[in-house]
Design an enzyme around this catalytic site. Sequence first.
Site, PDB file in Angstrom:
ATOM      1  N   LYS A 129      14.957   0.135   5.370  1.00 21.26           N
ATOM      2  CA  LYS A 129      14.530   0.746   4.112  1.00 21.26           C
ATOM      3  C   LYS A 129      14.830   2.252   4.139  1.00 21.26           C
ATOM      4  O   LYS A 129      15.333   2.808   3.166  1.00 21.26           O
ATOM      5  CB  LYS A 129      13.039   0.490   3.891  1.00 21.26           C
ATOM      6  CG  LYS A 129      12.377   1.312   2.816  1.00 21.26           C
ATOM      7  CD  LYS A 129      12.695   0.822   1.419  1.00 21.26           C
ATOM      8  CE  LYS A 129      12.072   1.743   0.388  1.00 21.26           C
ATOM      9  NZ  LYS A 129      11.304   1.114  -0.613  1.00 21.26           N
ATOM     10  N   LEU A 147       0.821  -1.199   0.000  1.00 25.70           N
ATOM     11  CA  LEU A 147       0.000   0.000   0.000  1.00 25.70           C
ATOM     12  C   LEU A 147       0.860   1.257   0.000  1.00 25.70           C
ATOM     13  O   LEU A 147       2.083   1.186   0.088  1.00 25.70           O
ATOM     14  CB  LEU A 147      -0.940  -0.035   1.211  1.00 25.70           C
ATOM     15  CG  LEU A 147      -1.847  -1.273   1.276  1.00 25.70           C
ATOM     16  CD1 LEU A 147      -2.602  -1.329   2.587  1.00 25.70           C
ATOM     17  CD2 LEU A 147      -2.789  -1.301   0.094  1.00 25.70           C
TER      18      LEU A 147
END
Length: 176
Positions: free
Chosen positions: A172, A68
């Site tokens: 990340k 998402l």
Amino acid sequence: MSQHRKITLIGTGLMGAPMSRNLMAAGHDLTVWNRSAQRASPLVEEGAKTAPSAAEAITGAQVIITMLSDGYATEALLGDDAFRAALAPGMIWIDMSSAKPEHARAQSTQLAAMSVAHLDAPVSGGTKGAEAATLAIMAGGDADVFDSVIPVFAAMGRAVHVGPSGTGQLCKLANQ
């Protein structure tokens, strides 16, 4: 346990669509759902199943993958009563969206209370990596849960377990 899983992937946009194709190519039983149903239509034509709602899409799944826009979109799913009711003990939720580490930790805590395992596993490699199944996947969460879904990750790229919940997102961020 079989290497092939019953998986639901929510979020069939630029990244989720090719990831879905690779999961199907690897032999997984795939259901897809997207807020805009037409985005999931090509995948259904290629063999994926779909459902009218996210809650119905996850019913009976062993693994849920979300790809998402951010952690707020994932929180919105968890805030939906029908979706929460469809979560069952023993499911594994892999959130591959890019989100804040605190979102991943909060999601993990909420899911643990329902006996649903959680991995935060954002990716690097863009659409080309998604298409080629060469994504770099940085996963945070329980190591045993990570080990149990290596065949799922292998269909999309190369996964590395980087630590407890939230560290996939942290990794990340550092990578960016």
